[in-house]
Design a protein around this motif. Sequence first.
Motif, short mmCIF file in Angstrom:
data_model
loop_
_atom_site.label_atom_id
_atom_site.label_comp_id
_atom_site.label_asym_id
_atom_site.label_seq_id
_atom_site.Cartn_x
_atom_site.Cartn_y
_atom_site.Cartn_z
N VAL A 539 68.45 95.17 17.01
CA VAL A 539 68.86 94.26 18.13
C VAL A 539 70.38 94.56 18.33
O VAL A 539 71.17 94.04 17.36
CB VAL A 539 68.43 92.76 18.02
CG1 VAL A 539 68.95 91.91 18.99
CG2 VAL A 539 66.96 92.83 17.57
N LEU A 540 71.09 94.67 19.68
CA LEU A 540 72.24 94.85 20.00
C LEU A 540 72.77 93.45 19.75
O LEU A 540 72.58 92.59 20.43
CB LEU A 540 72.38 95.42 21.03
CG LEU A 540 72.41 97.03 21.23
CD1 LEU A 540 72.63 97.52 22.62
CD2 LEU A 540 73.22 97.77 20.32
N LEU A 541 73.84 93.22 18.98
CA LEU A 541 74.55 91.85 18.90
C LEU A 541 75.03 91.52 20.39
O LEU A 541 75.08 90.36 20.68
CB LEU A 541 75.71 91.72 17.97
CG LEU A 541 75.26 91.48 16.44
CD1 LEU A 541 76.38 91.71 15.41
CD2 LEU A 541 74.49 90.38 16.48
N SER A 542 75.36 92.47 21.00
CA SER A 542 76.03 92.26 22.38
C SER A 542 75.06 91.67 23.31
O SER A 542 75.29 91.00 24.01
CB SER A 542 76.59 93.40 23.04
OG SER A 542 75.74 94.54 23.14
N ASP A 543 73.76 91.86 23.03
CA ASP A 543 72.67 91.22 24.17
C ASP A 543 72.50 90.02 23.43
O ASP A 543 71.89 89.11 24.45
CB ASP A 543 71.33 92.08 23.57
CG ASP A 543 71.34 93.37 24.20
OD1 ASP A 543 72.23 93.72 25.07
OD2 ASP A 543 70.56 94.39 24.01
N ILE A 544 72.90 89.29 22.39
CA ILE A 544 72.74 88.22 22.15
C ILE A 544 73.83 87.02 22.56
O ILE A 544 73.88 86.03 22.77
CB ILE A 544 72.52 87.83 20.65
CG1 ILE A 544 71.02 88.80 19.99
CG2 ILE A 544 72.22 86.46 20.18
CD1 ILE A 544 70.99 88.77 18.56
N ASN A 545 75.06 87.69 22.64
CA ASN A 545 76.33 87.20 23.15
C ASN A 545 76.59 86.06 22.10
O ASN A 545 76.93 84.88 22.63
CB ASN A 545 76.08 86.78 24.61
CG ASN A 545 77.39 86.06 25.31
OD1 ASN A 545 78.41 87.00 24.78
ND2 ASN A 545 77.33 85.56 26.12
N LEU A 546 76.83 86.12 20.95
CA LEU A 546 77.43 85.20 19.98
C LEU A 546 78.84 85.06 20.12
O LEU A 546 79.64 86.01 20.28
CB LEU A 546 77.01 85.68 18.43
CG LEU A 546 75.72 85.83 18.06
CD1 LEU A 546 75.52 86.35 16.59
CD2 LEU A 546 74.60 84.86 18.27
N ILE A 547 79.15 83.71 20.34
CA ILE A 547 80.62 83.36 20.57
C ILE A 547 81.60 83.83 19.59
O ILE A 547 81.22 83.43 18.19
CB ILE A 547 80.74 81.93 20.49
CG1 ILE A 547 79.90 81.64 22.06
CG2 ILE A 547 82.19 81.74 20.71
CD1 ILE A 547 79.98 79.96 22.39
N GLY A 548 82.51 84.81 19.55
CA GLY A 548 83.04 85.36 18.39
C GLY A 548 83.91 84.17 17.62
O GLY A 548 84.34 84.61 16.42
N THR A 549 84.43 83.28 18.19
CA THR A 549 85.06 82.07 17.41
C THR A 549 84.45 81.22 16.49
O THR A 549 84.99 80.58 15.88
CB THR A 549 85.66 81.27 18.46
OG1 THR A 549 84.88 80.63 19.31
CG2 THR A 549 86.94 82.11 19.52
N ASP A 550 82.97 81.45 16.44
CA ASP A 550 82.36 80.70 15.70
C ASP A 550 81.70 81.62 14.44
O ASP A 550 81.45 82.72 14.64
CB ASP A 550 80.93 80.10 16.45
CG ASP A 550 81.39 78.95 17.11
OD1 ASP A 550 82.61 78.64 17.26
OD2 ASP A 550 80.16 78.72 18.07
N ASN A 551 81.41 80.65 13.37
CA ASN A 551 80.69 81.50 12.29
C ASN A 551 79.22 81.57 12.43
O ASN A 551 78.82 80.21 12.50
CB ASN A 551 81.12 80.86 11.02
CG ASN A 551 82.65 81.18 10.56
OD1 ASN A 551 83.16 82.52 10.85
ND2 ASN A 551 83.39 80.27 10.20
#
Length: 584
Positions: A539-551
């Motif tokens: 699963v491409l992480l870019s497809d999930i779109n996790l906010i980079g400022t969060d853990n």
Amino acid sequence: MTWNILHDKVKHHLEFIYADVDLPLTIDQLAVSLMKTIGIDDEVDIAQPQSHYNYWDEDDIIMITYGDSVIDGDERPLVTLNRFLHRYCKNTVNNVHILPFFPYSSDDGFSVIDYSSVNESLGTWEDIEAIAKDYGLMTDLVINHCSARSAWFDNFVKGEGTGSDFFFTADPADDLSMVTRPRVSPLLRETETAKGTKHVWCTFSHDQVDFDFRNPNVLLAFVDIIRLYIDKGAKLFRLDAVAFLWKIVGTNCINLPQTHEVIRLLRTLIEHVDPSIIIITETNIPNRENLTYFGNANEAHAIYNFSLPPLLVNTLVSGDCKYLKSWMMSMPPAQNGTAYFNFIASHDGIGLRPAEGLLSDEEISELVHTMQNFGGKISWRASDHGQQKPYEINITLFDALQGTIKGPDRWQIDRFICAHAIMLGMEGIPGLYIHSLLGTSNDYEKVANTGQNRSINRRRWELTELEALLDSPYSQHHKVLTRLSQLIRVRKAQPAFHPNATQFTLQLGNQIFGYWRQSLDRKQSVFCISNISDEEQSVLLSDINLIGTDNWIDLITRQEIALSSSFLQMKPYQTLWISNQDFE
């Protein structure tokens, strides 16, 4: 709300229900009688329900069980059930749906002989109240029909006494071709009575005779029953087969406007006794029709999400989630004050009518064939054109997920847990059948003994045998209960899993099923991602779109998600609950 205002509201319901019925009393008199029967009069304080208020949260889990699913020698089964709940389920479920625990003549309880007493083979009202002290008690209101062996039906045959005018009859010469049937048995039962030959309406079986709600005394009788159950501790009411309640010859006799209005009336009466009591409608019908039972947040608090079981099983045995994904995207969010009741296994089988229009005939045929290969049985119904169509697959969920369309494989437990992880994360209140919690397999011996297909998923466990299996780390039963209990514990701690929290479907291909949940205060997000195939998936992480400022962590494994990676590698049937906060 004052007594007079509530009285006018009840009258408004009744004027709609009985608009075309000649009543033996006035609408005003009937309204007063109903209010007194439920316990509302002008000398007591009337409860004030809050509009669009959620009387549930992420902590709510409902376990579905028969009163005698677990037995221990001569001990009353309801006492045994209570002991079992305290030992194995106390930190897992907080509500218990005890399937009909009344004297009955057939259909494992759904042909009720006496609504006011507890089946003595199960226990007593004191045993029911003991369970209700520690768990939210969900009880069935078998409102469409009762047993042909009931005192009411005996009085119908005699032509005198209570019940003598409680049952719906028709003329065999009537045009009944449009009537929707869940069974293939004849609709009318010829019965000799003191007043001549009568043809009694039987939607389900000839031992289950349908009530005639055109008679207001039937409505009064059921309001009296509701009051009894409230006094005994009921906090949730399951309206069984309620879609068939009102009949008009010449129509399909299902989902009629009067049926909806009766539910709204019962809601009005109940919520002004105790606003926290929940009404759940059991309507095993196509999805679009099922949704109408929410009304405008003034009918059922919750509806059975009947399309979920066939769609989810089909997804996991086919390895393709496109139908499940399409359905989820089409489902409107439940407005506050209403909720979906999610389940993937119950005392009945996997209903196929709710999959109509969602799965093609070819998909349903392949699903039926696969389930038969896994030892399942098929129950049939008559279609509008008189043909037999598959109505229900009878199989335990554990055995339904023993493999794929290619056959059994080694992923049975992982696939089974995956199904529950998907269901537990979804918008709605989860319901778990006791035999799913226990990882029970098909009971062929019981089918042979009863001759009923549904018996395959209604095993009665001896407590000592079950305890030995649950305490053995090598048994399927221990593995299933342990893993499900862990999932439930995690779920109950997360605000994003509130039944009414925001949900969006993710687009991750046909082998990865995913959705996003966000807590009502918008502070917690959870990405629920499942590999629904028997092969590893990326699963491409870019497809999930996790906010980079969060853990981000996976709530299930407690492992951090490394945003520096470009993709997630998922094992067959693995589920990830990826969140920016962990409240466990």
